[in-house]
Design an enzyme around this catalytic site. Structure first.
Site, PDB file in Angstrom:
ATOM      1  CD  GLU A  37     -32.611  15.896   4.302  1.00  0.00           C
ATOM      2  OE1 GLU A  37     -32.890  16.163   3.121  1.00  0.00           O
ATOM      3  OE2 GLU A  37     -31.672  16.414   4.907  1.00  0.00           O
ATOM      4  CB  CYS A  61     -30.811  14.141  13.175  1.00  0.00           C
ATOM      5  SG  CYS A  61     -31.806  15.557  12.671  1.00  0.00           S
ATOM      6  CB  CYS A 119     -41.393  22.179   6.981  1.00  0.00           C
ATOM      7  SG  CYS A 119     -41.617  23.106   8.519  1.00  0.00           S
ATOM      8  CB  CYS A 121     -37.428  28.949   9.032  1.00  0.00           C
ATOM      9  SG  CYS A 121     -38.411  28.575  10.505  1.00  0.00           S
ATOM     10  CB  CYS A 136     -35.169  26.177   7.001  1.00  0.00           C
ATOM     11  SG  CYS A 136     -35.403  24.404   7.163  1.00  0.00           S
ATOM     12  CB  CYS A 143     -32.955  21.089   7.811  1.00  0.00           C
ATOM     13  SG  CYS A 143     -32.512  21.114   9.500  1.00  0.00           S
TER      14      CYS A 143
HETATM   15  N1  SAH Z   1     -38.979  22.653  12.921  1.00  0.00           N
HETATM   16  C1  SAH Z   1     -38.091  22.448  14.014  1.00  0.00           C
HETATM   17  C2  SAH Z   1     -37.038  21.387  13.795  1.00  0.00           C
HETATM   18  C3  SAH Z   1     -36.313  21.337  12.474  1.00  0.00           C
HETATM   19  S1  SAH Z   1     -34.919  22.298  12.146  1.00  0.00           S
HETATM   20  C4  SAH Z   1     -37.479  23.752  14.448  1.00  0.00           C
HETATM   21  O1  SAH Z   1     -37.723  24.757  13.819  1.00  0.00           O
HETATM   22  O2  SAH Z   1     -36.799  23.769  15.465  1.00  0.00           O
HETATM   23  C5  SAH Z   1     -33.663  22.047  13.315  1.00  0.00           C
HETATM   24  C6  SAH Z   1     -32.853  23.327  13.570  1.00  0.00           C
HETATM   25  O3  SAH Z   1     -32.047  23.692  12.444  1.00  0.00           O
HETATM   26  C7  SAH Z   1     -33.749  24.540  13.839  1.00  0.00           C
HETATM   27  O4  SAH Z   1     -33.180  25.302  14.869  1.00  0.00           O
HETATM   28  C8  SAH Z   1     -33.672  25.287  12.519  1.00  0.00           C
HETATM   29  O5  SAH Z   1     -34.033  26.618  12.674  1.00  0.00           O
HETATM   30  C9  SAH Z   1     -32.232  25.060  12.133  1.00  0.00           C
HETATM   31  N2  SAH Z   1     -31.927  25.282  10.727  1.00  0.00           N
HETATM   32  C10 SAH Z   1     -32.663  25.019   9.638  1.00  0.00           C
HETATM   33  N3  SAH Z   1     -32.016  25.352   8.518  1.00  0.00           N
HETATM   34  C11 SAH Z   1     -30.811  25.810   8.893  1.00  0.00           C
HETATM   35  C12 SAH Z   1     -29.696  26.314   8.189  1.00  0.00           C
HETATM   36  N4  SAH Z   1     -29.686  26.398   6.867  1.00  0.00           N
HETATM   37  N5  SAH Z   1     -28.629  26.714   8.916  1.00  0.00           N
HETATM   38  C13 SAH Z   1     -28.631  26.616  10.270  1.00  0.00           C
HETATM   39  N6  SAH Z   1     -29.644  26.159  10.980  1.00  0.00           N
HETATM   40  C14 SAH Z   1     -30.743  25.762  10.309  1.00  0.00           C
END
Ligand code: SAH
Length: 350
Positions: free
Chosen positions: A98, A111, A118, A122, A125, A339
């Site tokens: 996406e 973006c 991944c 996290c 996420c 994401c």
């Molecule tokens: N892997 C990279 C980039 C992808 S995520 C990273 O970790 O930075 C881009 C941003 O969105 C990151 O800061 C991630 O922690 C955040 N993110 C992911 N899922 C989220 C969610 N459900 N709510 C808020 N931020 C989120």
């Protein structure tokens, strides 16, 4: 290098000098490489068919020897609230990624995803729930931008690598992508208009620093103590905040670029005054910008957003400590904004 699953080199992943070398090996003149490069990266041609100044015989040869990434749109959602468009693209091997198109006052931003899935895990996420499938080729990252600029008919001025995947976990491919994207013979996006976001892979952050690019590096911090960070991000078990801060300092010393800290506010988890105070202690001395993101709840977890009042208090606390802070506008909340949510809904339907 840059071969797809069938062992064919993806021609869109090559720099101009590499392309010249390939074409000379095929018995062609180097100027053919320049023509081809221009078709792919400037005129954004979708196939060899339209490359009218290349002899038919050469086009056939290219089709036979190389793969040419061309993403196919399988789905699009448009936000009624702010016009944000979320695209789902199919790759050649059938996997989907996406990408998001957003309109800001200062220009249009795309973006992109850097991996299919991944493996960083996290907790909040959606992109990581199915694990990592594979890293994207440079051409597959680029083509998200090319396809979107053709589909929207609008110029792209900013690129953020903040979609699915950990870009620094696909390091070589990311670097090649950045070279191609900033190349003056290609789309020529200024490095200063590119942001790469990482969950904090310390060795790769240092390696990136040594490249001395003028891109913005965003660090997904999300907590100001190791203990709290570990509860949200498994990567925190590998690298401490102290190590991350050292890497940030090194990045600044090498590039002169200040780091952005991303901080997703999760209700009752990391949104107290004490959290804000500790975060200010990290960001202040490094003069880092802090970007607060109200967490976007995903179906699979019970994390909730912090109340609006708390978010404001948190922001004020940081500002009182002299920190430059913004609250991320929630673009496209009415579509599968967070994401990996769109890809995940799509895969669950299939
Ligand atoms: N892997 C990279 C980039 C992808 S995520 C990273 O970790 O930075 C881009 C941003 O969105 C990151 O800061 C991630 O922690 C955040 N993110 C992911 N899922 C989220 C969610 N459900 N709510 C808020 N931020 C989120």
């Amino acid at each position: 290098m840059w071969e797809n699953r069938n062992g064919k080199v993806d021609i869109k992943s090559l720099t101009l000098p590499q392309l010249e070398e390939e074409l000379v090996n095929l018995g062609e003149k180097p100027f053919r490489a320049r023509q081809l490069y221009q078709w792919m990266h400037r005129k954004l041609a979708r196939d060899y068919g339209g490359m009218t100044n290349l002899p038919g015989e050469l086009r056939e040869k290219l089709a036979k020897h190389y793969a040419c990434t061309c993403l196919r749109q399988v789905h699009m959602q448009e936000s009624r609230a702010d016009g944000t468009k979320k695209f789902l693209f199919a790759l050649e091997d059938g996997h989907v990624v996406e990408s998001v198109w957003m309109r800001y006052k200062h220009g249009n931003s795309v973006c992109i995803s850097s991996q299919v899935g991944c493996r960083m895990g996290c907790r909040f996420c959606a992109s990581t729930l199915g694990g990592l499938v594979r890293g994207l080729l440079p051409g597959e990252m680029l083509d998200q931008i090319y396809a979107i600029s053709l589909l929207t008919g609008e110029r792209v001025s900013n690129v953020v690598v903040m979609g699915t995947g950990e870009p620094l976990d696909n390091y070589d491919s990311l670097l090649q992508f950045l070279r191609l994207l900033t190349d003056e013979k290609g789309l020529h996006i200024s490095a200063r208009n590119i942001t790469v976001s990482t969950c904090g892979l310390v060795p790769e952050m240092r390696r990136l620093a040594r490249e001395k690019l003028q891109i913005t590096l965003a660090l997904s911090l999300h907590a100001a103590t190791d203990e709290k960070r570990k509860s949200l991000m498994p990567i925190a078990n590998r690298y401490s905040i102290a190590q991350l801060m050292e890497a940030c300092g090194f990045y600044f010393s090498q590039t002169g670029r200040r780091i952005t800290f991303e901080y997703s506010l999760v209700g009752g988890v990391n949104d107290t005054r004490e959290d804000a105070r500790l975060l200010a202690g990290l960001a202040g001395p490094r003069r880092c910008h802090v970007n607060l993101i109200p967490v976007n709840p995903i179906r699979e977890r019970d994390y909730v957003q912090s109340e609006a009042g708390r978010i404001q208090v948190f922001k004020n606390m940081l500002e009182k400590n002299g920190i430059n802070v913004t609250i991320r506008r929630e673009m496209g909340r009415d579509i599968d904004g967070a994401c990996g949510q769109l890809r995940r809904s799509y895969m669950q339907e299939e």
